[in-house]
Design an enzyme around this catalytic site. Structure first.
Site, PDB file in Angstrom:
ATOM      1  CD  GLU A  81      -1.253  -0.093   3.687  1.00 38.60           C
ATOM      2  OE1 GLU A  81      -1.771  -1.200   3.900  1.00 38.60           O
ATOM      3  OE2 GLU A  81      -1.520   0.919   4.353  1.00 38.60           O
TER       4      GLU A  81
ATOM      5  CB  CYS B 189       3.498   7.297   2.360  1.00 34.36           C
ATOM      6  SG  CYS B 189       3.886   6.047   3.576  1.00 34.36           S
TER       7      CYS B 189
ATOM      8  CB  CYS C 126       6.979  -5.254   8.762  1.00 26.07           C
ATOM      9  SG  CYS C 126       8.290  -4.458   9.711  1.00 26.07           S
TER      10      CYS C 126
ATOM     11  CB  CYS D 201       5.981  -2.178  16.177  1.00 26.71           C
ATOM     12  SG  CYS D 201       7.699  -1.764  15.790  1.00 26.71           S
TER      13      CYS D 201
ATOM     14  CB  CYS E  16       2.839  -1.585  13.472  1.00 27.82           C
ATOM     15  SG  CYS E  16       3.045  -1.345  11.703  1.00 27.82           S
TER      16      CYS E  16
ATOM     17  N   GLY F 274       6.817  -2.108   6.031  1.00 31.99           N
ATOM     18  CA  GLY F 274       8.199  -2.569   6.003  1.00 31.99           C
ATOM     19  C   GLY F 274       9.147  -1.693   6.781  1.00 31.99           C
ATOM     20  CD  GLU F 275      13.218  -0.426   9.925  1.00 30.58           C
ATOM     21  OE1 GLU F 275      12.302   0.096  10.569  1.00 30.58           O
ATOM     22  OE2 GLU F 275      14.205   0.220   9.518  1.00 30.58           O
TER      23      GLU F 275
ATOM     24  CB  SER G 250      10.217   6.335   8.996  1.00 33.36           C
ATOM     25  OG  SER G 250       9.786   6.093  10.309  1.00 33.36           O
TER      26      SER G 250
ATOM     27  CB  SER H 156       9.515   4.460  14.944  1.00 37.16           C
ATOM     28  OG  SER H 156       9.161   4.779  13.616  1.00 37.16           O
ATOM     29  CG  LEU H 157      11.924   7.689  21.145  1.00 35.24           C
ATOM     30  CD1 LEU H 157      13.219   6.901  21.176  1.00 35.24           C
ATOM     31  CD2 LEU H 157      12.190   9.140  21.570  1.00 35.24           C
ATOM     32  CG  HIS H 158       6.591   4.814  18.684  1.00 37.85           C
ATOM     33  ND1 HIS H 158       6.073   5.941  18.105  1.00 37.85           N
ATOM     34  CD2 HIS H 158       6.820   3.952  17.655  1.00 37.85           C
ATOM     35  CE1 HIS H 158       5.980   5.761  16.803  1.00 37.85           C
ATOM     36  NE2 HIS H 158       6.434   4.569  16.504  1.00 37.85           N
TER      37      HIS H 158
ATOM     38  CG  ASN I  26      -3.957   5.631  12.253  1.00 36.81           C
ATOM     39  OD1 ASN I  26      -5.059   6.096  12.011  1.00 36.81           O
ATOM     40  ND2 ASN I  26      -2.843   6.104  11.756  1.00 36.81           N
TER      41      ASN I  26
ATOM     42  CB  CYS J 211       0.328   1.908  10.106  1.00 41.28           C
ATOM     43  SG  CYS J 211       0.255   3.644  10.530  1.00 41.28           S
TER      44      CYS J 211
HETATM   45  N1  SAH Z   1       9.362   0.562   9.845  1.00 38.12           N
HETATM   46  C1  SAH Z   1       9.537   1.968   9.813  1.00 38.12           C
HETATM   47  C2  SAH Z   1       8.572   2.722   8.921  1.00 38.12           C
HETATM   48  C3  SAH Z   1       7.139   2.287   8.883  1.00 38.12           C
HETATM   49  S1  SAH Z   1       5.833   2.943   9.788  1.00 38.12           S
HETATM   50  C4  SAH Z   1       9.484   2.530  11.195  1.00 38.12           C
HETATM   51  O1  SAH Z   1       9.285   1.790  12.134  1.00 38.12           O
HETATM   52  O2  SAH Z   1       9.720   3.713  11.351  1.00 38.12           O
HETATM   53  C5  SAH Z   1       5.775   4.659   9.850  1.00 38.12           C
HETATM   54  C6  SAH Z   1       5.413   5.144  11.250  1.00 38.12           C
HETATM   55  O3  SAH Z   1       4.083   4.800  11.663  1.00 38.12           O
HETATM   56  C7  SAH Z   1       6.322   4.584  12.325  1.00 38.12           C
HETATM   57  O4  SAH Z   1       6.708   5.618  13.175  1.00 38.12           O
HETATM   58  C8  SAH Z   1       5.434   3.591  13.028  1.00 38.12           C
HETATM   59  O5  SAH Z   1       5.912   3.304  14.305  1.00 38.12           O
HETATM   60  C9  SAH Z   1       4.115   4.308  12.988  1.00 38.12           C
HETATM   61  N2  SAH Z   1       2.953   3.474  13.218  1.00 38.12           N
HETATM   62  C10 SAH Z   1       2.776   2.167  12.919  1.00 38.12           C
HETATM   63  N3  SAH Z   1       1.552   1.751  13.287  1.00 38.12           N
HETATM   64  C11 SAH Z   1       0.929   2.819  13.822  1.00 38.12           C
HETATM   65  C12 SAH Z   1      -0.364   3.020  14.372  1.00 38.12           C
HETATM   66  N4  SAH Z   1      -1.246   2.050  14.441  1.00 38.12           N
HETATM   67  N5  SAH Z   1      -0.661   4.259  14.817  1.00 38.12           N
HETATM   68  C13 SAH Z   1       0.228   5.263  14.741  1.00 38.12           C
HETATM   69  N6  SAH Z   1       1.449   5.148  14.228  1.00 38.12           N
HETATM   70  C14 SAH Z   1       1.816   3.921  13.780  1.00 38.12           C
END
Ligand code: SAH
Length: 346
Positions: A88, A101, A108, A112, A115, A159-160, A191, A214-216, A290, A333
């Site tokens: 997608e 994007c 992947c 996480c 995701c 994907g990463e 990212s 992606s720190l979170h 999301n 995502c």
């Molecule tokens: N694999 C890479 C890029 C893909 S996702 C990464 O981890 O950065 C792009 C961003 O969306 C990342 O920051 C990811 O952590 C975030 N993401 C994934 N699922 C999400 C969700 N359900 N809600 C909000 N952000 C999300």
């Protein structure tokens, strides 16, 4: 599956054309056609060359299977690959340009917890040409006529990217090549969930793309709870790699921080984040989660998200809350692909 012609750089294409017994100047015609998103069978080259190419290469490596149009102008795509896999992508239209994007893998394997891309694990890596073709086919729809084509690219689809490093690097070289679609590295954001050694490798490439992490979470413990990659690399190691990236490229780096109720968005988290990042050449991008129905995690309200943003700003961080666009056309995502596969299996 046949090979992907769009994997090749212009130089490689020239060598191929000569190898197939043609004059090198034919490569230019061919390259220009490919960069306009055309199929091999639609490019104006001599029939023998076209035939030879079609024997070896996919005519249409990436095809738009379905488009979803949002009332705010955002478009989401399901792309079909030559082997039938679905990925997608999204096109977001801003005043300054059109940001696409792209996905870098089918599925992947990073795991996480929040995701959807990772729900079915990794199916396969995309080739550099398959990543490039996502941009080429979307650009082709817009670059004709008065509208602008794709001006910015973010590697934030499924994907990463750093788990498919070689293909992603080849893609970055090809998408920024002057004779091609020629998108500036400064208009590209990669990212990653934090594959530290690959951040160093990327920094040494002399390719100043924007690095997004992606720190979170604010602690290693919290991060390990939601992102398995945290078992391998600590936040301190990531920050050191970011510093190196900044030193080599001069680019400020960005942290993605998805706000998850009860997980990472109390005042204490804001304080920890400020402690961690204050004074660094970075920006924090807050995203309201999301909701993924297979996961038991909840978003916070917009008001709460703005309150968290306010705390970061008050603490001296540069931060923004990402506008949620295209939410009326569902998912993000990996949710679009997951939903599509599910409906088509039923
Ligand atoms: N694999 C890479 C890029 C893909 S996702 C990464 O981890 O950065 C792009 C961003 O969306 C990342 O920051 C990811 O952590 C975030 N993401 C994934 N699922 C999400 C969700 N359900 N809600 C909000 N952000 C999300």
């Amino acid at each position: 599956m046949k090979d992907i012609l769009q994997d090749l750089s212009f130089e490689q294409l020239k060598n191929l054309v000569v190898e197939l017994g043609e004059k090198p100047f034919r490569a230019k015609q061919l390259y220009e056609g490919l960069m306009r998103g055309k199929r091999i069978s639609d490019i104006n080259v001599n029939p023998e060359l076209r035939q030879k190419l079609l024997e070896r290469y996919e005519d249409e490596p990436v095809k738009i299977e379905k488009t979803f149009f949002s009332s705010d102008g955002t478009e989401k795509y399901l792309f079909r690959l030559a082997d039938g896999n679905i990925i997608e992508g999204v096109l977001m239209k801003y005043k300054y340009g059109n940001t696409q994007c792209v996905s870098t893998q089918v599925g992947c394997r990073m795991g996480c917890k929040f995701c959807a891309s990772t729900l079915g694990g990794l199916v396969r890596n995309l080739t550099s040409g398959e990543i490039l073709c996502q941009v080429l086919v979307v650009n082709a729809m817009y670059a004709s006529g008065k509208e602008r084509g794709v001006t910015n690219v973010v590697l934030m689809g499924s994907g990463e990217p750093l788990d498919n490093y070689d293909c992603v690097l080849a893609f970055l070289k090809n998408v920024t090549a002057e004779g091609g679609i020629n998108i500036s590295p400064r208009n590209i954001s990669l990212s990653t969930c934090g594959l530290v050694p690959k951040i160093y490798e990327l920094a040494d490439q002399n390719m100043p793309v924007n690095l997004t992490i992606s720190l979170h979470q604010t602690t290693d413990e919290g991060r390990r709870r939601t992102m398995p990659i945290a078992n391998k690399y600590t936040i301190a190691e990531i920050l050191k790699a970011c510093e190196y990236y900044f030193k080599k490229t001069g680019r400020r780096y960005i942290f993605e921080y998805s706000l998850i109720a009860g997980e990472n968005c109390d005042k204490s988290h804001a304080d920890e984040l400020i402690q961690l990042l204050k004074g660094k050449p970075c920006h924090v991008n807050l995203i309201r989660l999301n909701e993924v129905k297979e996961r038991n995690l909840k978003p916070i309200t917009e008001k709460e998200a703005y309150r968290f943003l306010g705390l970061l700003e008050k603490g001296g961080l540069s931060a923004t809350l990402r506008r949620q666009i295209g939410s009326d056309i569902g998912g993000a995502c990996g949710q679009l692909r997951a939903g599509y596969i599910k409906t088509n299996e039923e």
